[in-house]
Scaffold this motif. Structure first.
Motif, PDB file in Angstrom:
ATOM      1  N   ARG A  20       4.198 -48.115  19.519  1.00  0.00           N
ATOM      2  CA  ARG A  20       3.623 -49.224  18.759  1.00  0.00           C
ATOM      3  C   ARG A  20       2.197 -48.889  18.319  1.00  0.00           C
ATOM      4  NH1 ARG A  20       5.121 -52.269  15.636  1.00  0.00           N
ATOM      5  NH2 ARG A  20       3.622 -53.934  16.109  1.00  0.00           N
ATOM      6  N   ARG A  21       1.487 -48.170  19.154  1.00  0.00           N
ATOM      7  CA  ARG A  21       0.109 -47.808  18.830  1.00  0.00           C
ATOM      8  C   ARG A  21       0.031 -47.017  17.522  1.00  0.00           C
ATOM      9  NH1 ARG A  21      -4.738 -47.315  21.769  1.00  0.00           N
ATOM     10  NH2 ARG A  21      -6.124 -45.670  21.021  1.00  0.00           N
ATOM     11  N   ILE A  22       1.048 -46.163  17.259  1.00  0.00           N
ATOM     12  CA  ILE A  22       1.018 -45.361  16.030  1.00  0.00           C
ATOM     13  C   ILE A  22       1.739 -46.055  14.876  1.00  0.00           C
ATOM     14  CG2 ILE A  22       0.827 -43.213  17.345  1.00  0.00           C
ATOM     15  CD1 ILE A  22       3.794 -42.675  16.625  1.00  0.00           C
ATOM     16  N   GLY A  23       2.154 -47.316  15.098  1.00  0.00           N
ATOM     17  CA  GLY A  23       2.714 -48.096  14.007  1.00  0.00           C
ATOM     18  C   GLY A  23       4.220 -48.163  13.933  1.00  0.00           C
ATOM     19  N   ALA A  24       4.937 -47.602  14.909  1.00  0.00           N
ATOM     20  CA  ALA A  24       6.398 -47.641  14.874  1.00  0.00           C
ATOM     21  C   ALA A  24       6.916 -49.035  15.216  1.00  0.00           C
ATOM     22  CB  ALA A  24       6.975 -46.622  15.848  1.00  0.00           C
ATOM     23  N   GLU A  25       8.058 -49.371  14.636  1.00  0.00           N
ATOM     24  CA  GLU A  25       8.791 -50.579  15.021  1.00  0.00           C
ATOM     25  C   GLU A  25       9.687 -50.195  16.187  1.00  0.00           C
ATOM     26  OE1 GLU A  25      12.305 -53.502  13.291  1.00  0.00           O
ATOM     27  OE2 GLU A  25      11.195 -52.186  11.907  1.00  0.00           O
ATOM     28  N   VAL A  26       9.524 -50.845  17.343  1.00  0.00           N
ATOM     29  CA  VAL A  26      10.158 -50.389  18.578  1.00  0.00           C
ATOM     30  C   VAL A  26      11.035 -51.481  19.178  1.00  0.00           C
ATOM     31  CG1 VAL A  26       9.790 -49.463  20.893  1.00  0.00           C
ATOM     32  CG2 VAL A  26       8.186 -48.880  19.049  1.00  0.00           C
ATOM     33  N   THR A  27      12.279 -51.101  19.509  1.00  0.00           N
ATOM     34  CA  THR A  27      13.165 -51.963  20.297  1.00  0.00           C
ATOM     35  C   THR A  27      13.555 -51.210  21.559  1.00  0.00           C
ATOM     36  OG1 THR A  27      14.063 -53.003  18.307  1.00  0.00           O
ATOM     37  CG2 THR A  27      15.306 -53.281  20.360  1.00  0.00           C
ATOM     38  N   VAL A  28      13.308 -51.830  22.714  1.00  0.00           N
ATOM     39  CA  VAL A  28      13.654 -51.243  24.006  1.00  0.00           C
ATOM     40  C   VAL A  28      14.959 -51.870  24.484  1.00  0.00           C
ATOM     41  CG1 VAL A  28      12.935 -50.907  26.400  1.00  0.00           C
ATOM     42  CG2 VAL A  28      11.215 -50.926  24.569  1.00  0.00           C
ATOM     43  N   TYR A  29      15.929 -51.027  24.812  1.00  0.00           N
ATOM     44  CA  TYR A  29      17.203 -51.490  25.368  1.00  0.00           C
ATOM     45  C   TYR A  29      17.271 -51.097  26.836  1.00  0.00           C
ATOM     46  CZ  TYR A  29      18.958 -52.614  20.719  1.00  0.00           C
ATOM     47  OH  TYR A  29      19.137 -53.172  19.467  1.00  0.00           O
ATOM     48  N   GLU A  30      17.466 -52.081  27.689  1.00  0.00           N
ATOM     49  CA  GLU A  30      17.493 -51.877  29.130  1.00  0.00           C
ATOM     50  C   GLU A  30      18.835 -52.329  29.685  1.00  0.00           C
ATOM     51  OE1 GLU A  30      17.275 -51.541  33.037  1.00  0.00           O
ATOM     52  OE2 GLU A  30      15.814 -50.618  31.680  1.00  0.00           O
ATOM     53  N   ALA A  31      19.429 -51.493  30.547  1.00  0.00           N
ATOM     54  CA  ALA A  31      20.763 -51.793  31.072  1.00  0.00           C
ATOM     55  C   ALA A  31      20.760 -52.983  32.027  1.00  0.00           C
ATOM     56  CB  ALA A  31      21.337 -50.566  31.769  1.00  0.00           C
ATOM     57  N   HIS A  32      19.689 -53.162  32.765  1.00  0.00           N
ATOM     58  CA  HIS A  32      19.639 -54.216  33.772  1.00  0.00           C
ATOM     59  C   HIS A  32      19.060 -55.503  33.194  1.00  0.00           C
ATOM     60  CE1 HIS A  32      20.703 -51.280  36.811  1.00  0.00           C
ATOM     61  NE2 HIS A  32      19.769 -50.483  36.320  1.00  0.00           N
ATOM     62  N   ALA A  33      19.399 -56.593  33.839  1.00  0.00           N
ATOM     63  CA  ALA A  33      18.879 -57.886  33.379  1.00  0.00           C
ATOM     64  C   ALA A  33      17.366 -57.951  33.536  1.00  0.00           C
ATOM     65  CB  ALA A  33      19.544 -59.013  34.158  1.00  0.00           C
ATOM     66  N   ASP A  34      16.856 -57.350  34.612  1.00  0.00           N
ATOM     67  CA  ASP A  34      15.413 -57.311  34.838  1.00  0.00           C
ATOM     68  C   ASP A  34      15.035 -55.870  35.137  1.00  0.00           C
ATOM     69  OD1 ASP A  34      12.801 -57.470  35.581  1.00  0.00           O
ATOM     70  OD2 ASP A  34      13.065 -59.080  37.034  1.00  0.00           O
ATOM     71  N   PRO A  35      14.378 -55.179  34.203  1.00  0.00           N
ATOM     72  CA  PRO A  35      14.052 -53.780  34.429  1.00  0.00           C
ATOM     73  C   PRO A  35      12.960 -53.564  35.455  1.00  0.00           C
ATOM     74  CG  PRO A  35      13.096 -54.532  32.374  1.00  0.00           C
ATOM     75  CD  PRO A  35      13.963 -55.639  32.877  1.00  0.00           C
ATOM     76  N   GLY A  36      12.303 -54.625  35.863  1.00  0.00           N
ATOM     77  CA  GLY A  36      11.334 -54.512  36.946  1.00  0.00           C
ATOM     78  C   GLY A  36      12.011 -54.953  38.225  1.00  0.00           C
ATOM     79  N   GLY A  37      11.885 -56.228  38.516  1.00  0.00           N
ATOM     80  CA  GLY A  37      12.526 -56.765  39.707  1.00  0.00           C
ATOM     81  C   GLY A  37      11.995 -56.108  40.971  1.00  0.00           C
ATOM     82  N   GLN A  38      12.507 -56.528  42.090  1.00  0.00           N
ATOM     83  CA  GLN A  38      12.083 -55.938  43.358  1.00  0.00           C
ATOM     84  C   GLN A  38      12.932 -54.704  43.657  1.00  0.00           C
ATOM     85  OE1 GLN A  38       9.328 -56.873  44.976  1.00  0.00           O
ATOM     86  NE2 GLN A  38       9.074 -58.247  43.229  1.00  0.00           N
ATOM     87  N   ARG A 115       3.158 -57.592  24.161  1.00  0.00           N
ATOM     88  CA  ARG A 115       1.967 -58.020  23.430  1.00  0.00           C
ATOM     89  C   ARG A 115       1.673 -57.097  22.247  1.00  0.00           C
ATOM     90  NH1 ARG A 115      -0.676 -58.551  28.436  1.00  0.00           N
ATOM     91  NH2 ARG A 115      -2.035 -56.801  27.848  1.00  0.00           N
ATOM     92  N   ALA A 116       2.035 -55.824  22.401  1.00  0.00           N
ATOM     93  CA  ALA A 116       1.822 -54.869  21.312  1.00  0.00           C
ATOM     94  C   ALA A 116       2.842 -55.041  20.197  1.00  0.00           C
ATOM     95  CB  ALA A 116       1.881 -53.444  21.860  1.00  0.00           C
ATOM     96  N   GLY A 117       3.884 -55.848  20.420  1.00  0.00           N
ATOM     97  CA  GLY A 117       4.856 -56.123  19.373  1.00  0.00           C
ATOM     98  C   GLY A 117       6.207 -55.476  19.542  1.00  0.00           C
ATOM     99  N   ALA A 118       6.445 -54.831  20.674  1.00  0.00           N
ATOM    100  CA  ALA A 118       7.773 -54.259  20.924  1.00  0.00           C
ATOM    101  C   ALA A 118       8.765 -55.375  21.241  1.00  0.00           C
ATOM    102  CB  ALA A 118       7.715 -53.263  22.075  1.00  0.00           C
ATOM    103  N   THR A 119      10.037 -55.108  20.947  1.00  0.00           N
ATOM    104  CA  THR A 119      11.127 -56.022  21.304  1.00  0.00           C
ATOM    105  C   THR A 119      11.863 -55.434  22.499  1.00  0.00           C
ATOM    106  OG1 THR A 119      11.411 -56.748  19.022  1.00  0.00           O
ATOM    107  CG2 THR A 119      13.269 -57.093  20.514  1.00  0.00           C
ATOM    108  N   VAL A 120      12.172 -56.258  23.515  1.00  0.00           N
ATOM    109  CA  VAL A 120      12.892 -55.798  24.699  1.00  0.00           C
ATOM    110  C   VAL A 120      14.214 -56.546  24.786  1.00  0.00           C
ATOM    111  CG1 VAL A 120      12.888 -55.581  27.207  1.00  0.00           C
ATOM    112  CG2 VAL A 120      10.757 -55.247  25.921  1.00  0.00           C
ATOM    113  N   VAL A 121      15.309 -55.792  24.839  1.00  0.00           N
ATOM    114  CA  VAL A 121      16.655 -56.357  24.956  1.00  0.00           C
ATOM    115  C   VAL A 121      17.235 -55.894  26.285  1.00  0.00           C
ATOM    116  CG1 VAL A 121      18.952 -56.510  23.934  1.00  0.00           C
ATOM    117  CG2 VAL A 121      16.939 -56.262  22.449  1.00  0.00           C
ATOM    118  N   THR A 122      17.624 -56.825  27.138  1.00  0.00           N
ATOM    119  CA  THR A 122      18.161 -56.466  28.449  1.00  0.00           C
ATOM    120  C   THR A 122      19.678 -56.625  28.481  1.00  0.00           C
ATOM    121  OG1 THR A 122      17.816 -58.720  29.274  1.00  0.00           O
ATOM    122  CG2 THR A 122      16.021 -57.139  29.602  1.00  0.00           C
TER     123      THR A 122
END
Length: 397
Positions: A20-38, A115-122
């Motif tokens: 995003r910093r260099i201006g790309a349109e970014v979509t993140v695809y994550e296999a898990h419902a919560d990529p953080g979690g405990q 906040r930088a404008g990326a889209t996250v799809v879980t």
């Protein structure tokens, strides 16, 4: 430029920030419902990883999510001090290593990416990808598809992107270690848990790591050496503590910490991965553990470095047609450094699984090494400057 990032953990989130910093349109695809979690235990970021975060403008939130660790002490099974060195840095470096829970690191980076404008799809797991015209088409397990100019595989050790890129890619192999970690409270005052110090004991049955955290608790991780792959399922916390208490009964400080433990994290197996021969195609590239799991406290830092270097090469490319050359340049830029880190991590792992003779040899050699050679031998790692991706005028992040 439109980019699909596969994987929503540390590597995926920091890739999204850098792109995003260099201006790309970014979509993140994550296999898990919560990529953080405990999930997982604590992770450490050495100064090379922290400087890469600084170049992306997200160092301070990560530091606030964890705590500084200035020193690292290494101990023999008998309790003899083998080395006392700066943690994750050179002695003259004012920056300090940071330790924090993996879930907090992922959450902090993902929030910055959003906040930088990326889209996250879980809940979307990559199953296939193929060139389509001048781009790449990704197919996910739910049947969803997406197209982009570039696909970044930041999906970790068990990367689906790695297999899509090369059907003959190596698979992870059990490394002769499994890990159990936890949190102890009210550890006896005479235990060696000095504030701001990361400790590693080269114990008889594998390494034992511990460090004091804010609030008075002690975070620890037992890295148990076992040749055959164990079944880690179906054992409750009380039985795990009894098992570990038996394995570390001869080591005074680990035993005291285990007796004071109030919480365990899920046990995990440690794996190695043979060198990945195909790390990029014309529109697909691997990053972080998907390309080169290293361990030795450098997994997250190396992934963060990767993201910064990849963004720099893409920013310097002449638009979308320059992507293949940018990926090739990124791979050349990273290959030697990552290869050196993989070899260092292998030596680190061997020290943890050494038998009685190996431990005695290490007890003799390590004090000499840490006293006379440590600084020179780690300068290549900690003095690294990853550079800074240019800020795109449109995104301004």
């Amino acid at each position: 430029m439109r980019v699909i990032v596969v994987g929503g953990g540390v590597a995926g989130a920091v890739s999204a920030i850098a792109l995003r910093r260099i201006g790309a349109e970014v979509t993140v695809y994550e296999a898990h419902a919560d990529p953080g979690g405990q999930v997982g235990s604590f992770v450490s970021l050495a100064v090379n990883g922290l400087r890469a975060l600084e170049s992306l403008g997200c160092l301070e939130p990560v530091r606030r999510a964890g705590f500084d660790v200035a020193r690292q002490r290494l101990w023999s099974a008998s309790g003899r001090l083998l080395g006392d060195v700066p943690r994750g840095r050179l002695s003259g470096d004012p920056m300090r290593s940071v330790t924090l829970m993996r879930a907090d690191l992922v959450a902090t980076l993902r929030e910055h990416a959003l906040r930088a404008g990326a889209t996250v799809v879980t809940g979307e797991r990559l199953v296939d990808a193929a060139r389509t015209g001048d781009g790449v088409r990704a197919v996910f397990g739910t049947g969803r598809t997406d197209t982009a100019d570039l696909l970044v595989g930041a999906d970790g050790l068990w990367s689906a992107t790695r297999t899509v890129l090369d059907a003959g890619a190596p698979s992870p192999v059990y490394a002769g270690l499994y890990g159990v970690s936890g949190i102890a409270d009210d550890v006896p005052a005479d235990a060696r848990v000095a504030e701001g110090t990361f400790n590693m004991v080269f114990a008889r049955n594998g390494a034992f790591v511990y460090l004091p955290a804010p609030g008075g608790s002690v975070w620890w991780s037992a890295q148990v050496a076992r040749p055959g792959e164990p079944d880690l399922s179906g054992v409750d916390e009380e039985r795990w503590l009894r098992r570990l208490g038996g394995l570390y009964r001869s080591e005074e400080v680990p035993s005291a910490i285990l007796r004071a433990t109030t919480r365990l994290h899920r046990p995990t197996l440690t794996h190695t991965l043979a060198e990945v021969p195909v790390r990029h195609g014309e529109r697909v590239v691997l990053l972080g553990d998907a390309a080169h799991p290293v361990g030795a406290g450098q997994g997250a830092s190396m992934a963060i470095e990767d993201a910064v270097v990849l963004a720099r090469h893409l920013a310097a490319a002449p638009g979308v047609p320059g992507i293949p050359d940018a990926l090739a340049g990124y791979d050349r830029d990273r290959r030697d450094r990552v290869g050196k880190m993989v070899r260092a991590a292998s030596a680190n792992r061997d020290a943890k699984t050494a038998g009685p003779i190996g431990r005695r040899v290490n007890d003799l050699i390590m004090p000499i090494f840490f006293r006379h050679f440590y600084e020179r031998s780690t300068a290549w790692l900690y003095a690294y400057e990853p550079g800074s991706p240019p800020v795109h005028a449109r995104t301004g992040v």
